[in-house]
Enzyme design. Sequence first.
Site, PDB file in Angstrom:
ATOM      1  N   GLY A   7      42.170  43.488  41.830  1.00 34.83           N
ATOM      2  CA  GLY A   7      40.858  42.907  41.574  1.00 34.83           C
ATOM      3  C   GLY A   7      39.759  43.877  41.920  1.00 34.83           C
ATOM      4  O   GLY A   7      39.827  44.598  42.907  1.00 34.83           O
ATOM      5  N   GLY A   9      36.344  42.967  41.927  1.00 40.48           N
ATOM      6  CA  GLY A   9      35.081  42.245  42.083  1.00 40.48           C
ATOM      7  C   GLY A   9      34.475  42.519  43.435  1.00 40.48           C
ATOM      8  O   GLY A   9      34.762  43.541  44.071  1.00 40.48           O
ATOM      9  N   ALA A  11      34.981  40.978  46.255  1.00 38.18           N
ATOM     10  CA  ALA A  11      35.956  40.948  47.339  1.00 38.18           C
ATOM     11  C   ALA A  11      36.805  42.214  47.356  1.00 38.18           C
ATOM     12  O   ALA A  11      36.967  42.849  48.392  1.00 38.18           O
ATOM     13  CB  ALA A  11      36.842  39.712  47.196  1.00 38.18           C
ATOM     14  N   CYS A  42      25.790  38.360  40.223  1.00 41.16           N
ATOM     15  CA  CYS A  42      24.578  37.597  40.522  1.00 41.16           C
ATOM     16  C   CYS A  42      23.351  38.172  39.836  1.00 41.16           C
ATOM     17  O   CYS A  42      22.332  37.501  39.707  1.00 41.16           O
ATOM     18  CB  CYS A  42      24.346  37.556  42.030  1.00 41.16           C
ATOM     19  N   ALA A 103      42.639  39.883  45.230  1.00 40.28           N
ATOM     20  CA  ALA A 103      41.246  39.483  45.025  1.00 40.28           C
ATOM     21  C   ALA A 103      41.053  39.281  43.543  1.00 40.28           C
ATOM     22  O   ALA A 103      40.262  39.962  42.894  1.00 40.28           O
ATOM     23  CB  ALA A 103      40.301  40.536  45.584  1.00 40.28           C
ATOM     24  N   GLY A 105      39.975  36.767  41.807  1.00 42.51           N
ATOM     25  CA  GLY A 105      38.750  36.162  41.310  1.00 42.51           C
ATOM     26  C   GLY A 105      38.935  34.887  40.523  1.00 42.51           C
ATOM     27  O   GLY A 105      39.928  34.178  40.682  1.00 42.51           O
ATOM     28  N   GLU A 168      23.906  18.378  31.446  1.00 37.80           N
ATOM     29  CA  GLU A 168      24.708  18.179  32.651  1.00 37.80           C
ATOM     30  C   GLU A 168      25.397  16.822  32.563  1.00 37.80           C
ATOM     31  O   GLU A 168      24.801  15.819  32.181  1.00 37.80           O
ATOM     32  CB  GLU A 168      23.814  18.268  33.893  1.00 37.80           C
ATOM     33  N   SER A 262      50.746  32.939  52.570  1.00 37.41           N
ATOM     34  CA  SER A 262      51.940  32.329  53.148  1.00 37.41           C
ATOM     35  C   SER A 262      53.061  33.344  53.368  1.00 37.41           C
ATOM     36  O   SER A 262      54.002  33.085  54.102  1.00 37.41           O
ATOM     37  CB  SER A 262      52.434  31.200  52.250  1.00 37.41           C
ATOM     38  N   PRO A 264      54.266  37.300  54.570  1.00 37.38           N
ATOM     39  CA  PRO A 264      53.742  38.382  55.407  1.00 37.38           C
ATOM     40  C   PRO A 264      53.333  39.605  54.581  1.00 37.38           C
ATOM     41  O   PRO A 264      53.921  39.881  53.537  1.00 37.38           O
ATOM     42  CB  PRO A 264      54.920  38.721  56.333  1.00 37.38           C
TER      43      PRO A 264
END
Lengths: 417, 155, 160
Positions: A7, A9, A11, A42, A103, A105, A168, A262, A264
């Site tokens: 990923g 992004g 993160a 954003c 990550a 997304g 909406e 979950s 390791p």
Amino acid sequence: MRVLIIGNGAAGNQAAACIRKHSSECEIVMFARESFPEYSACALPDVLAGWIPLDKTFLKTSLDYEQLQIKTCFGQEVNNVDINKQCLEAGDKKYYYDRLIMATGSQPIIPKIDGSQLNGNFVVKTPQDIERIIDHKPTRAVIVGAGNIGVETASALRNRGCIVYLIEMQDRIMPLLYDKKPADIIQTMLEQEDIRVFTGERVTGVAGEQQVERLLTDQQEIECDTVIWAAGVRQNVELARKAGLKIGGLGGIEVNKYMQCSEPGVFACGDCVQSPHVYTGKPSLSLLWSSAKRQADVAAANCMGKLDEYEGNCSVVIEEIMGIPCVAIGLNLHGLAGYETEVIEHESEDLYYRLLAVDDRVAGFQCVGSLEGTGSIFTMIKKGTPLSEARKLLHNKGSISTMAWYMDSSRYIFGEY
Amino acid sequence: MDKLIFVDYQKCVGCATCEMVCSLVHEDICSPALSRIRVVRYPTEASNVPITCAFCESPPCVSVCPSGAITKNADSGDVLINPVLCIGCRQCVQACPFGHANFNFARGTAFKCDLCGGSPQCVEFCWTEALQYVPLERALGEKREAVGRNILQSS
Amino acid sequence: MKRIVVNTEACDGCGICQLVCSAYKAGQWHPAFARIKIKQLQEFGLNVPVVCMHCTYPPCEIFCVMNLIYKDPDTAYTLRNVERCIGCRACEIACPFSAAVWDPLNEVVVNCDLCGGTPECVNHCPTGALIFMDISEAADKKRREAAGLRILEASRGFSE
């Protein structure tokens, strides 16, 4: 040590930068489906509005990755992760890892209804989406879903001179952030900007030959040439599910407070995980830039053997409509359903705010018109400061002299203007 | 909190043993600048005052901390910093009235006395008994006794 | 590592620090453009300057959607590449101290950069309320004061 990050992004990049901060030797390889460097999602509505150029949304260049000594495999989909062998497959190659950070997304949803595949249906997620929308030269646009992305996109398209409709499904705009009253105030502000807002309407289909021509709802038909879907996102968890990682009830990857999955050696952060809410402690999804970055910091620190804990999700969303700032922090009444909530609110000509408190703790805050003191309110929500204690502090000369910045929030806490 | 570090500064000779021990235990280095407990020395008055955390009932450092890293345990009364949550804003350093909360620039986080988890090493190694880790009531009783003796002698 | 330390009792709220800051940093002469703000606590008769604390792990850095806030590796100051700021104002909410300041002229958010090591607000403060000093020195000073009080009390209690 070799860390693989899936990923590209907020993160993924934050995790990579943070790992590099902790260790200069660690080998970092990033995988991403997209072939472009990190960008700021954003900032995309600002591009659409024409306030900033598209290239300004890109936060890194390939040179930056080189400087940070991050190997990039962009434009390459990861097909499979084998957790037992600590290896992932991308293209026809296998990559072994010591630590893996997922990550992946999220993806905006375009519902499978009539006409949603026609030319003229868009989402707002990547710079390419924005380019496509601008190339399409929209004149009459319908935005489906009045979340924060929907509202910002509507505002941006209005700024381009389009005729804009905002639909909406629920009874108010930004239903997950605001309560009815502040939402109505914001809706009035949008309508003053000449955005046509319809709440409580369900979209049933899109009509047109090859192009989008009309949008059908259960109450009306709207003539348009562009439909922008901002009605929610889906977590990209297929890879995690295939790998055998636990997926939570809300559709995100399950992680503990160290951002560990979950299994390791595998960490996850960003939009694709579900983590406890800072107030309720219940699992929640946070699709915000800030949460993604903080989670990535925690994941990176823990995968390098440094201890860090994630405090929990707390949404902070800020919009500027016609230059007036609107803020929603924490939960609204909908999110606090089932709790006995005390509402402190105030309305005057240029300011509206409401503070939601449960059991003497601030759980949510919504404000239209000012940003003053929101910082200390946000701090109170995160920290869980009892409201009674905050009031006591504000009346105590000894304590307030060392924390004068707290004073800004006094009008909200006491419900004064 | 039933026990606290009780300071009898009349007995303190300013030897800095407590500072050395404290920094050695917490930072693996003998450096008084990184010690939690600090001795303020007045060479001309021949007085030395060791200053450590007062474990206030409503600690300013707890109220001022924006990240919730400093907490007061309601049961034990301990005031502790969780370095994981500390954002390094140094508000606690400015707020502490005793100048006890301090800041480690190398690490970027604040630090304060943690009572070494229940057996303060500064007290263990204090050879003049200026520092004592005793229940409050006992410390006060001893002090009361000393004052009483003083009055008896002078009358 | 020097930082701005505030001596609350000395501040008389004259506002020179704000004006100096606006002049040096924004080329204006108005407190609205200053990065240091004086909070007036009228009911207590207190004036407290509030300025960026240069946190080690700044919350504003996490919230910045353009990733333009960074820690200077040498000085550990919290700095910004302001030219990339899109004015989303998220950092203003993230900062507990309201020390991220909206610049209405350029429509960006700015914070104190300690003038690169010689803060002009401190240089021009007439009352000595703003001090540019090592933070552990400030703690030392306070500790001396606290200890001084104790000795005073003790000498009163025992010699009389």
